[in-house]
Scaffold this motif. Structure first.
Motif, short mmCIF file in Angstrom:
data_model
loop_
_atom_site.label_atom_id
_atom_site.label_comp_id
_atom_site.label_asym_id
_atom_site.label_seq_id
_atom_site.Cartn_x
_atom_site.Cartn_y
_atom_site.Cartn_z
N GLN A 290 -74.07 20.79 -17.40
CA GLN A 290 -74.84 19.63 -17.58
C GLN A 290 -74.57 18.27 -17.82
N GLY A 291 -73.37 17.97 -18.29
CA GLY A 291 -72.96 16.47 -18.58
C GLY A 291 -71.76 16.41 -19.06
N LEU A 292 -71.21 15.16 -18.82
CA LEU A 292 -70.14 14.71 -19.31
C LEU A 292 -70.07 14.11 -20.80
N SER A 293 -69.27 14.56 -21.60
CA SER A 293 -69.25 14.19 -23.06
C SER A 293 -67.77 13.52 -23.24
N MET A 294 -67.83 12.21 -24.03
CA MET A 294 -66.46 11.80 -24.17
C MET A 294 -66.54 11.37 -25.64
N ARG A 295 -65.29 11.26 -26.17
CA ARG A 295 -65.14 10.57 -27.42
C ARG A 295 -63.92 9.49 -27.04
N TRP A 303 -72.43 10.27 -23.80
CA TRP A 303 -72.99 11.39 -23.08
C TRP A 303 -73.64 10.80 -21.70
N ARG A 304 -73.17 11.68 -20.64
CA ARG A 304 -73.30 11.19 -19.36
C ARG A 304 -74.24 12.49 -18.63
N PRO A 305 -75.53 12.59 -18.64
CA PRO A 305 -75.91 13.57 -17.70
C PRO A 305 -75.35 13.57 -16.44
N LEU A 306 -75.41 14.84 -15.66
CA LEU A 306 -74.96 14.92 -14.20
C LEU A 306 -76.02 14.98 -13.45
N ASN A 307 -75.57 14.20 -12.03
CA ASN A 307 -76.57 14.26 -10.88
C ASN A 307 -76.11 14.93 -9.82
N ASN A 308 -76.78 15.16 -8.95
CA ASN A 308 -76.68 15.64 -7.48
C ASN A 308 -77.20 14.46 -6.48
N PRO A 309 -76.11 13.63 -6.26
CA PRO A 309 -76.52 12.25 -5.69
C PRO A 309 -76.70 12.29 -4.09
N ASP A 310 -77.47 11.58 -3.46
CA ASP A 310 -77.29 11.65 -1.99
C ASP A 310 -76.23 10.91 -1.35
N ARG A 311 -75.29 10.48 -2.16
CA ARG A 311 -73.92 10.11 -1.74
C ARG A 311 -73.02 10.09 -2.61
#
Length: 524
Positions: A290-295, A303-311
């Motif tokens: 669902q996302g990238l978690s970083m400490r 917290w960075r939610p993931l995407n399915n980008p067009d590029r």
């Protein structure tokens, strides 16, 4: 699902020229030295160093035609006979060997290790049930294997379950109790998403150490080889509600590697409420992660939610000596996925915890367009700040925890993100605003925001780069017991818009920091 190393390679070959990666500073490079290395591992490290000083020789992949012509379903129909398992009935762990065929063309030599003695495992046709393929393997000779699978009574003491698989390049993936296979890890990433093309070094030899009676963990070793580098790995696998793979990596460069990735995780994100443009599917969401978690080293959580980008998109998070990072599946309710077969609600998260000081560097997130869920399109790894050079060996140790309940910040955390129509649903927008405007809905839960009496108890701290933002709105969410934040944003043209948001009280953060990059679709 298609094997991740193949589908990702195809996509990257067409898109790598679009990527740009931010440069970082210059950390010290650590030499190979560890007091806890076993005699066998030390010998394997010496072999890796010798390989790096020799000319690379690509392994043969000239499979018998009948194996090369197998389909993806055919190779899945070739099954290892469980009664032939190594240590069957003699140990808490068993080893199953995996057949070559179709996209799995390069052989891996598999060995067992007991009291320092190494025994090679020889290919025999009677190890396998060839199912409906009807293959006659009697003439194959010493074919080798495509990898191995470790079995353990993970969920039921009377049933041997799959625990970890090492197969294809340097890929491996593991299960915790209650999980089904999802994302993968890799031993190393070389020049991922760079214009000069990605390289896929491979584990060419695998060794499994016989565990003692009643052992709660098992040790494996791997020899890695590729055009740019060679390496030796030690894996200690401890199964449970969280399955931990403790990794010791010792790497030697043959030639300069501009971008080396360590603690590499590979996953799939097709769509979710944050990104359903053009999706016609009965399922609300489809993703392994669902996302990238970083400490960070200072203790901040991102917290960075993931995407399915067009590029192809590459995000760089400067992060010297990270506290940890991982690709996480936070939403766990079946009704949020509605997939009886894939069971995305049971896909594990994977969290990387470094050992010692990793120095200067950055966490890299690569998002690749994918038309469907059959291709892995997400890669996350930590990149040292300087290129990897011959003569400067690298030693890096870390844990990967495979879990259904991954680490969360002590502060409030982002459970889910949704996106859609700018402003109120009834607002009439012109074509430009429909394309550039975007509403973000972020649900923060847990910790200091649990069951607040009024949203006035917290402040929303939000910023935007590459666009503008209306005044943020926060309301209580009685269904989650947390706070829902609404951000209405408008991007500047077609460039990416970068957003950040966290909750604060008396000027101090009380939540992790939500961050997002979004690029508006091109004008019609």
């Amino acid at each position: 699902m298609w094997p991740p190393h193949l589908s990702r390679r195809r996509v990257l070959s067409g898109l790598a020229g679009l990527a740009g990666v931010t440069a970082a500073g210059l950390p010290p490079v650590r030499v190979v030295a560890a007091p806890d290395e076993t005699t066998f591992f030390a010998r394997l490290v010496d072999r890796a160093a010798a390989k790096a000083n020799a000319t690379y020789k690509a392994p043969a992949d000239d499979l018998p035609e009948v194996l090369a012509d197998l389909t993806y379903d055919d190779i899945r129909d070739i099954r290892f006979r469980r009664d032939r398992a190594i240590w069957h009935g003699e140990s808490p762990f068993e080893v199953h060997l995996l057949h070559l065929g179709h996209y799995l063309k390069r052989p891996v030599r598999v060995h067992t290790v007991e009291n320092g003695r190494v025994t090679p495992e020889t290919y025999r046709p009677d190890l396998f049930d060839f199912g409906r393929t009807g293959i006659d393997a009697s003439a194959f000779g010493e074919l080798g294997f495509s990898g191995l699978r470790l079995m353990y009574a993970l969920n039921d003491p009377t049933v041997m379950d799959e625990l970890i698989v090492l197969q294809g390049a340097s890929y491996f993936r593991a299960l915790c109790a209650g999980a089904v296979y999802g994302l993968s890890a890799r031993g190393v990433a070389v020049n991922t998403a760079r214009p000069d093309g990605e390289e896929f070094p491979a584990f060419t030899e695998l060794y499994v150490e016989r565990p003692a009676a009643g052992a709660e963990s098992i040790v494996l070793y791997a020899l890695l080889d590729g055009p740019s580098l060679a390496g030796a790995y030690r894996f200690e696998v401890t199964p449970g509600m969280t399955t931990r793979t403790t990794v010791q990596a010792r790497l030697f460069a043959r030639r300069r590697v501009e971008q080396l990735g360590m603690g590499v995780l590979t996953s799939m994100f097709d769509f979710a409420p944050v990104d359903r443009a053009g999706v016609e599917d009965f399922r609300p969401r489809v993703h392994d992660s669902q996302g990238l978690s970083m400490r960070t080293e200072s203790g901040e959580w991102l917290w960075r939610p993931l995407n399915n980008p067009d590029r192809l998109e590459v995000n760089v998070f400067q992060m010297p000596n990270p506290g940890g990072f991982g690709l996480m599946q936070r939403v766990r309710q079946f009704d949020r996925y509605q997939d009886l077969e894939a069971q995305y609600h049971r896909r594990p998260s994977a969290w990387v915890t470094p050992h010692g000081d990793w120095g200067d560097g950055a966490v890299i997130l690569v998002e690749i367009p994918t038309p469907d869920e059959t291709r892995d399109n997400i890669v996350a790894f930590w990149k040292p700040a300087i290129p990897f050079e011959p003569g400067l060996p690298l030693a890096m140790d870390y844990d990967i925890d495979w879990t259904l309940d991954g680490p969360r910040p002590e502060r409030a955390w982002c459970e889910d993100t949704r996106a859609g129509h700018y402003g109120l649903p009834s607002t009439e927008l012109d074509e430009t605003m429909r394309r550039l405007g975007r509403k973000w809905v972020i649900d923060f839960v847990g910790g200091p925001v649990r069951n607040l009496c009024t949203p006035d108890d917290v402040a929303v701290v939000a910023s935007v780069d590459g666009g503008r933002m209306d005044r943020p709105v926060a309301v209580l969410n009685d269904h989650t017991g947390g706070v829902r934040v609404f951000l209405d944003t408008v991007a500047n043209g077609h460039g990416p818009m970068n957003l950040r948001c966290h909750l604060a009280r008396d000027g101090a953060p009380i939540s992790e920091t939500w961050t997002m990059q979004w690029r508006p679709p091109a004008a019609a």
